[in-house]
Design a protein around this motif. Structure first.
Motif: not given
Ligand code: CTP
Ligand code: CA
Length: 221
Positions: A7-13, A47-52, A213-214
């Motif tokens: 899931p791209k749950d870090l998109a926009g950060l 991991a952060a890049a994969m999550r957007g 990251l979670d």
């Protein structure tokens, strides 16, 4: 496939990650450094890049291949890392300082190779700037996650860093625990936050990265 499944749950950060050792020159052929390989920090960046997230990876010299889809900022000394982090600080939402920054550097750097003489040599060293120690008290919106590697009194020493540097979280590990520390692909970490501590089981550095990251995502809310 793994990347698409996340899931791209870090998109926009905007997440900045520091990784690896620093190198502090003594003369044109020698330097002071430490055993950091960069694996933990690179895992967080990946991991952060994969999550957007929009990721900047500021790193000392490592043997690792570059992480795809992140801004790559190679540096050498603690002062270089200080400059790279502080100049980008205003634009960051999250800073994860996994780098093993040298605490001391040779007080002078010789222009020419130091030649050996009879007898012993002493090398005067001076303190480097503490990056988190400087920016922690000045943070505004930024979530600051430090790392702490200890060989004894891990919880006490790491909690002191949380308070002293005004951090939101410290990822602590004990170098003497099997499966933790330098070079290996696993880690055993404890998350220390203002409301307590939580030890995680032995996990791959990639899984530790996602757990970090979670935790950050949960605490930023
Ligand atoms: N750190 C930093 N700038 C430095 C040294 C360390 O920002 N000059 C950061 C590290 O990246 C880490 C955290 O501070 O996230 C804690 O680093 P650590 O070496 O464990 O603690 P120190 O405060 O340097 O104390 P000591 O080495 O004496 O345990
Ligand atoms: Ca240190």
């Amino acid at each position: 496939l793994h990347a698409i499944a996340r899931p791209k749950d870090l998109a926009g950060l905007h997440i900045a990650v520091t990784a690896g050792p620093t190198q502090e020159p003594l003369d044109p052929v020698r330097y002071l450094t430490n055993h950091s390989t960069g694996k933990m920090g690179y895992a967080v960046a990946r991991a952060a890049a994969m999550r957007g997230a929009d990721v900047t990876l500021i790193h000392g010299p490592t043997a690792l291949p570059p992480v795809k889809f992140v801004e790559d900022v190679p540096i050498t000394t603690a002062q270089d890392m200080y400059d790279a982090v502080t100049s980008r600080f205003d634009g960051m939402d999250v800073l994860v300082m996994a780098a093993a920054v040298a605490d001391y550097r040779p007080a002078t750097v010789a222009d020419d190779k130091i030649k050996k003489k009879d007898g012993d040599l002493s090398i005067p060293v001076e303190r480097t700037a503490d990056i988190l120690g400087t920016i922690g008290p000045k943070k505004t919106k930024q979530f600051l996650c430090g790392f702490s590697m200890e060989t004894r009194d891990m919880l006490e020493n790491s909690s002191a860093k949380l308070t002293k540097k005004n951090l939101d979280m410290v990822v602590a590990n004990n170098l003497k625990v099997a499966g933790a520390g330098f070079g290996v692909d696993t880690n055993v970490v404890t998350f220390i936050t203002p409301d307590g501590s939580r030890e995680l089981p032995l996990m791959s550095k990639s899984d530790v990265a996602d757990a970090i990251l979670d935790e950050i995502l949960k605490r930023r809310k």
